[in-house]
Design a protein around this motif. Structure first.
Motif, short mmCIF file in Angstrom:
data_model
loop_
_atom_site.label_atom_id
_atom_site.label_comp_id
_atom_site.label_asym_id
_atom_site.label_seq_id
_atom_site.Cartn_x
_atom_site.Cartn_y
_atom_site.Cartn_z
N ILE A 30 0.83 -1.21 0.00
CA ILE A 30 0.00 0.00 0.00
C ILE A 30 0.87 1.25 0.00
O ILE A 30 0.62 2.20 -0.76
CB ILE A 30 -0.97 -0.03 1.19
CG1 ILE A 30 -2.04 -1.10 0.95
CG2 ILE A 30 -1.58 1.34 1.45
CD1 ILE A 30 -2.85 -1.47 2.17
N ALA A 69 -3.75 0.73 -6.28
CA ALA A 69 -3.08 0.06 -5.16
C ALA A 69 -3.75 -1.28 -4.87
O ALA A 69 -3.07 -2.30 -4.71
CB ALA A 69 -3.12 0.95 -3.92
N HIS A 70 -5.08 -1.28 -4.83
CA HIS A 70 -5.80 -2.53 -4.57
C HIS A 70 -5.54 -3.57 -5.65
O HIS A 70 -5.39 -4.76 -5.37
CB HIS A 70 -7.31 -2.27 -4.45
CG HIS A 70 -8.07 -3.50 -4.13
ND1 HIS A 70 -8.48 -4.39 -5.11
CD2 HIS A 70 -8.47 -4.02 -2.95
CE1 HIS A 70 -9.09 -5.41 -4.53
NE2 HIS A 70 -9.10 -5.21 -3.23
N TYR A 75 -0.29 -6.03 -3.79
CA TYR A 75 -1.43 -6.11 -2.87
C TYR A 75 -2.21 -7.41 -3.11
O TYR A 75 -2.71 -8.01 -2.16
CB TYR A 75 -2.36 -4.90 -2.99
CG TYR A 75 -3.43 -4.95 -1.94
CD1 TYR A 75 -3.13 -4.71 -0.60
CD2 TYR A 75 -4.73 -5.33 -2.26
CE1 TYR A 75 -4.09 -4.82 0.38
CE2 TYR A 75 -5.71 -5.44 -1.28
CZ TYR A 75 -5.38 -5.19 0.05
OH TYR A 75 -6.34 -5.31 1.02
#
Length: 96
Positions: A30, A69-70, A75
């Protein structure tokens, strides 16, 4: 451009070891994607019909950055480590 906030609440944790493995991978993933962890932990006080749930709030410069980011490989690796270890709710909301 408004900032974006990734809000995660944990309804339950069934595998603390999986959560620990996730945390070890997710924080660096993250932060590498531009996220800033603002809140992480259990509520210190509840009002109205608040729930005693672990809550995490992460700030990003934009909704696009939060989504990227996800969806990033780093991640996704963290999510794989968590698989089945917790029931959560994750939302991305735009700042005002």
């Amino acid at each position: 451009m408004a900032k974006a906030y990734w809000v995660a609440t944990y309804r339950s944790v069934s595998n603390p070891e999986a959560l620990a493995a996730y945390a070890k991978l997710s924080g660096p993933a993250i932060m590498a994607a531009g996220g800033r962890i603002l809140v992480r932990g259990m509520p210190v006080h509840l009002y109205e019909e608040g729930l005693q749930q672990r809550t995490v709030v992460i700030e990003f410069d934009s909704v696009e950055q939060a989504r990227a980011a996800h969806d990033s490989p780093a991640y996704q690796e963290a999510l794989a480590a968590l698989a089945g270890g917790a029931e959560r709710d994750i939302r991305i909301v735009e700042g005002v």
